[in-house]
Design a protein around this motif. Structure first.
Motif, PDB file in Angstrom:
ATOM      1  N   HIS A  58      22.058 -82.180   4.316  1.00 16.93           N
ATOM      2  CA  HIS A  58      22.992 -82.632   5.255  1.00 16.93           C
ATOM      3  C   HIS A  58      22.122 -83.946   5.967  1.00 16.93           C
ATOM      4  O   HIS A  58      21.485 -83.452   6.972  1.00 16.93           O
ATOM      5  CB  HIS A  58      23.551 -81.815   6.207  1.00 16.93           C
ATOM      6  CG  HIS A  58      24.808 -82.306   7.354  1.00 16.93           C
ATOM      7  ND1 HIS A  58      24.435 -83.434   7.850  1.00 16.93           N
ATOM      8  CD2 HIS A  58      25.829 -81.879   7.511  1.00 16.93           C
ATOM      9  CE1 HIS A  58      25.594 -83.703   8.701  1.00 16.93           C
ATOM     10  NE2 HIS A  58      26.553 -82.829   8.318  1.00 16.93           N
ATOM     11  N   GLY A  60      23.597 -86.639   7.681  1.00 16.13           N
ATOM     12  CA  GLY A  60      24.182 -86.919   8.699  1.00 16.13           C
ATOM     13  C   GLY A  60      24.500 -88.543   8.682  1.00 16.13           C
ATOM     14  O   GLY A  60      24.968 -89.180   9.783  1.00 16.13           O
ATOM     15  N   LYS A  63      30.523 -90.094   7.902  1.00 19.20           N
ATOM     16  CA  LYS A  63      31.281 -89.588   8.588  1.00 19.20           C
ATOM     17  C   LYS A  63      31.792 -88.451   7.909  1.00 19.20           C
ATOM     18  O   LYS A  63      32.507 -87.518   8.582  1.00 19.20           O
ATOM     19  CB  LYS A  63      32.349 -90.443   9.252  1.00 19.20           C
ATOM     20  CG  LYS A  63      33.334 -91.044   7.790  1.00 19.20           C
ATOM     21  CD  LYS A  63      34.322 -91.849   8.428  1.00 19.20           C
ATOM     22  CE  LYS A  63      35.188 -92.466   7.027  1.00 19.20           C
ATOM     23  NZ  LYS A  63      35.849 -93.551   7.535  1.00 19.20           N
ATOM     24  N   ASN A  64      31.711 -88.360   6.436  1.00 22.32           N
ATOM     25  CA  ASN A  64      32.094 -87.162   5.546  1.00 22.32           C
ATOM     26  C   ASN A  64      31.102 -86.181   5.479  1.00 22.32           C
ATOM     27  O   ASN A  64      31.383 -85.228   4.752  1.00 22.32           O
ATOM     28  CB  ASN A  64      32.656 -87.820   4.585  1.00 22.32           C
ATOM     29  CG  ASN A  64      33.655 -88.854   4.672  1.00 22.32           C
ATOM     30  OD1 ASN A  64      34.636 -88.531   5.397  1.00 22.32           O
ATOM     31  ND2 ASN A  64      33.914 -89.919   3.954  1.00 22.32           N
ATOM     32  N   ALA A  65      29.935 -86.178   6.118  1.00 23.78           N
ATOM     33  CA  ALA A  65      28.988 -85.428   5.950  1.00 23.78           C
ATOM     34  C   ALA A  65      29.143 -84.023   6.089  1.00 23.78           C
ATOM     35  O   ALA A  65      28.729 -82.750   5.377  1.00 23.78           O
ATOM     36  CB  ALA A  65      27.549 -85.762   6.673  1.00 23.78           C
ATOM     37  N   ASP A  66      29.930 -83.642   6.917  1.00 20.94           N
ATOM     38  CA  ASP A  66      30.144 -82.432   7.762  1.00 20.94           C
ATOM     39  C   ASP A  66      31.271 -81.629   6.322  1.00 20.94           C
ATOM     40  O   ASP A  66      31.357 -80.484   6.089  1.00 20.94           O
ATOM     41  CB  ASP A  66      30.929 -82.181   8.943  1.00 20.94           C
ATOM     42  CG  ASP A  66      29.879 -82.385  10.032  1.00 20.94           C
ATOM     43  OD1 ASP A  66      28.701 -82.193   9.749  1.00 20.94           O
ATOM     44  OD2 ASP A  66      30.275 -82.765  10.886  1.00 20.94           O
ATOM     45  N   THR A  67      32.292 -82.433   6.062  1.00 16.15           N
ATOM     46  CA  THR A  67      33.216 -82.057   5.015  1.00 16.15           C
ATOM     47  C   THR A  67      32.430 -81.785   3.610  1.00 16.15           C
ATOM     48  O   THR A  67      32.663 -80.772   3.010  1.00 16.15           O
ATOM     49  CB  THR A  67      34.157 -83.137   4.719  1.00 16.15           C
ATOM     50  OG1 THR A  67      34.846 -83.410   5.997  1.00 16.15           O
ATOM     51  CG2 THR A  67      35.192 -82.717   3.726  1.00 16.15           C
ATOM     52  N   TRP A  68      31.496 -82.628   3.110  1.00 19.41           N
ATOM     53  CA  TRP A  68      30.707 -82.370   1.865  1.00 19.41           C
ATOM     54  C   TRP A  68      29.787 -80.929   2.104  1.00 19.41           C
ATOM     55  O   TRP A  68      29.841 -80.248   1.261  1.00 19.41           O
ATOM     56  CB  TRP A  68      29.729 -83.572   1.796  1.00 19.41           C
ATOM     57  CG  TRP A  68      30.220 -84.849   1.561  1.00 19.41           C
ATOM     58  CD1 TRP A  68      31.584 -85.089   1.299  1.00 19.41           C
ATOM     59  CD2 TRP A  68      29.688 -86.103   1.685  1.00 19.41           C
ATOM     60  NE1 TRP A  68      31.934 -86.393   1.138  1.00 19.41           N
ATOM     61  CE2 TRP A  68      30.603 -87.107   1.565  1.00 19.41           C
ATOM     62  CE3 TRP A  68      28.350 -86.545   2.171  1.00 19.41           C
ATOM     63  CZ2 TRP A  68      30.374 -88.283   1.496  1.00 19.41           C
ATOM     64  CZ3 TRP A  68      28.131 -87.830   1.929  1.00 19.41           C
ATOM     65  CH2 TRP A  68      29.108 -88.834   1.941  1.00 19.41           C
ATOM     66  N   ALA A  69      29.311 -80.801   3.108  1.00 20.35           N
ATOM     67  CA  ALA A  69      28.696 -79.672   3.283  1.00 20.35           C
ATOM     68  C   ALA A  69      29.353 -78.308   3.137  1.00 20.35           C
ATOM     69  O   ALA A  69      29.327 -77.220   2.715  1.00 20.35           O
ATOM     70  CB  ALA A  69      27.645 -79.464   4.791  1.00 20.35           C
ATOM     71  N   GLN A  70      30.676 -78.561   3.701  1.00 21.19           N
ATOM     72  CA  GLN A  70      31.856 -77.476   3.593  1.00 21.19           C
ATOM     73  C   GLN A  70      32.191 -77.526   2.447  1.00 21.19           C
ATOM     74  O   GLN A  70      32.349 -76.011   1.872  1.00 21.19           O
ATOM     75  CB  GLN A  70      32.732 -77.809   4.621  1.00 21.19           C
ATOM     76  CG  GLN A  70      33.906 -76.503   4.707  1.00 21.19           C
ATOM     77  CD  GLN A  70      33.344 -75.238   5.266  1.00 21.19           C
ATOM     78  OE1 GLN A  70      32.680 -75.143   6.122  1.00 21.19           O
ATOM     79  NE2 GLN A  70      33.566 -74.126   4.124  1.00 21.19           N
ATOM     80  N   VAL A  85      22.788 -74.738   3.800  1.00 18.35           N
ATOM     81  CA  VAL A  85      22.971 -76.155   4.480  1.00 18.35           C
ATOM     82  C   VAL A  85      21.777 -76.416   5.347  1.00 18.35           C
ATOM     83  O   VAL A  85      21.416 -75.833   6.016  1.00 18.35           O
ATOM     84  CB  VAL A  85      24.181 -76.355   4.971  1.00 18.35           C
ATOM     85  CG1 VAL A  85      24.297 -77.955   5.746  1.00 18.35           C
ATOM     86  CG2 VAL A  85      25.479 -76.062   4.388  1.00 18.35           C
ATOM     87  N   HIS A  87      20.012 -79.191   7.481  1.00 12.71           N
ATOM     88  CA  HIS A  87      20.205 -80.513   8.225  1.00 12.71           C
ATOM     89  C   HIS A  87      18.920 -81.286   8.519  1.00 12.71           C
ATOM     90  O   HIS A  87      17.975 -80.696   8.945  1.00 12.71           O
ATOM     91  CB  HIS A  87      20.739 -80.298   9.693  1.00 12.71           C
ATOM     92  CG  HIS A  87      22.162 -79.794   9.653  1.00 12.71           C
ATOM     93  ND1 HIS A  87      23.247 -80.256   9.938  1.00 12.71           N
ATOM     94  CD2 HIS A  87      22.683 -78.512   9.321  1.00 12.71           C
ATOM     95  CE1 HIS A  87      24.251 -79.668   9.753  1.00 12.71           C
ATOM     96  NE2 HIS A  87      23.912 -78.694   9.540  1.00 12.71           N
TER      97      HIS A  87
END
Length: 454
Positions: A58, A60, A63-70, A85, A87
């Motif tokens: 991740h 960062g 803005k979509n980085a959290d969605t990609w990780a999920q 994951v 960071h």
């Protein structure tokens, strides 16, 4: 596609039972995740244990980085593969491109999960190989750069295998569509300000349209360049071994002429798995460092590294920020954790009586004998030798620390990274080197467990 993967892993990982899959969530790594799930299931059905973990880095940056990780965690869970994951934070202090920074941080994060015997899997394919080749060509690289990406290379204590390197992007997309896979789309992949994206969207499609076999041709050229580099490494192995010193430095005496010398420097750097300097930087190393006058203190900087010369040897060192202003408390029987991989400093009660306190350094963990600090003497560790004059135990008269460092053979770049131990405002000892006259004793031992070298 699965047969291709099995053949590749059989060729490069026959002894491995644990794979670390770099999972960005893009189409290529998403396909590799699906293939590895099938590979694992097939071997388990045959009674073999194959461990696979996925690692998503991740950055960062989006803005979509959290969605990609999920998403990566969800897809991994669906096929029964654990997903971690990692960071990372990108800090640009060397003027590098964001691509270089992200790549460096990504592999550092992945390396934490690769232990002895493991295989790191990444999903670069034939189109990526052609882009890498063209980028190397743009930089004016020689055979080492034009070799682009090998299918298999050493990675830490394990291996790094790219099982899809001879597969085209079109074939990977056809597989993903047939398997009804979904994946994430990184919006930065459309930004043609980045060189790789410019090639991908504007150059390689035209090349492939004109010469449909160009991807395979580039692959063959890269492989031939890789073979030449491997042969050169083999031919230079004995010369490199004789030039290599016990502290990892390179003896200048072995660099008898420019052509041989530059080749040995390249092999020496490659063995340390650092980002190779450009041709211009290597020429600067030769002219400004290797051929410098004996009393010079030359250096060449690139990426996170410096090439320095000392006592007729070349040293590769990491660039570190200045720590002259930092100060650390040193408490009896408590480790003092030093910054920048400098290890630990210990001040402990002496276990055995000694007739004489130690005077000078031997190995990096030698204990120096000091007196017990009196109650009002706060013991601190500092790194600023500027203007300090002391008389080492057993010596006559005071000398500046600069002269003492020279006498004790401390290279210039380590003189502000060597711990100075102060009792109050008085220098009492220099870790690993000497005790200052007036501070010797039999009550305490100062020990530096360090990784400082070169």
């Amino acid at each position: 596609m699965l047969s291709h993967l099995q053949a590749c892993l059989a060729a490069y990982s026959s002894s491995s039972q644990r794979f670390v899959l770099a999972l960005s969530g893009g189409m290529d790594s998403r396909v590799l995740l699906d293939l590895m799930a099938q590979y694992q299931a097939k071997h388990q059905a045959e009674g073999q244990t194959i461990d696979v973990i996925a690692v998503h880095v991740h950055h960062g940056l989006s803005k979509n980085a959290d969605t990609w990780a999920q998403q990566c965690q969800t897809w991994s869970q669906q096929v029964g593969i654990p997903c971690v994951v990692e960071h990372v934070t990108l800090s640009n202090t060397q003027g590098e491109s964001i691509e270089q920074l992200a790549r460096h941080a990504r592999y550092q994060a992945l390396a934490k999960h690769v232990v002895a015997g493991d295989v790191l899997l990444t999903a670069q394919h034939g189109d990526d190989q052609m882009e890498t080749f063209l980028l190397a060509l743009k930089r004016g690289s020689g055979p080492a750069g034009l070799a682009a990406m090998p299918v298999c290379t050493a990675f830490g204590n394990g291996k790094h295998v790219r099982p899809l390197l001879t597969v085209s992007r079109a074939d990977i997309e056809a597989y993903a569509t047939a398997q009804k896979l979904d994946w994430v789309e990184d919006e930065s992949n459309q930004d043609t300000r980045y060189d790789r994206n410019f090639l991908r969207h504007h150059i390689t499609p035209q090349l492939a349209q004109r010469w449909p076999g160009i991807r395979k041709a580039v692959g063959r050229s890269a492989a031939l360049c890789g073979e030449q580099e491997a042969l050169l490494a083999e031919l230079l192995a004995d010369k490199l071994a004789s030039a290599l010193q016990s502290d990892g430095s390179l003896a200048l005496a072995a660099l008898t002429n420019a052509r041989l010398g530059k080749a040995l420097i390249r092999q020496w750097l490659q063995a340390q798995q650092v980002l190779m300097p450009s041709q211009a930087q290597l020429e600067q190393v030769w002219q400004s460092v290797v051929l410098a006058k004996d009393d010079a203190n030359p250096q060449v900087n690139w990426h996170h590294y410096q090439l320095r010369r000392y006592a007729q040897r070349l040293y590769l060192i990491q660039q570190w920020p200045d720590i002259q202003g930092q100060e650390f408390a040193l408490t009896l029987n408590q480790p003092c954790l030093l910054p920048q991989d400098l290890g630990q400093l210990w001040l402990t009660p002496c276990k055995e009586a000694s007739t004489e306190p130690q005077l000078a350094h031997g190995d990096e963990q030698q204990a120096l004998r000091l007196r017990q600090p009196i109650p009002q003497e706060v013991v601190t560790v500092r790194f600023d030798p500027e203007g300090v004059q002391v008389k080492p135990l057993g010596r006559v008269g005071k000398r500046k620390m600069k002269k003492l460092f020279q006498e004790y053979g401390v290279p210039s770049w380590n003189r502000r990274r060597t711990p100075l131990v102060f009792y109050g405002e008085q220098l009492a000892a220099v870790a690993g080197l000497f005790v200052v006259d007036g501070f010797a004793g039999k009550e305490c031992e100062l020990t530096w467990h360090n990784s400082l070298s070169g």
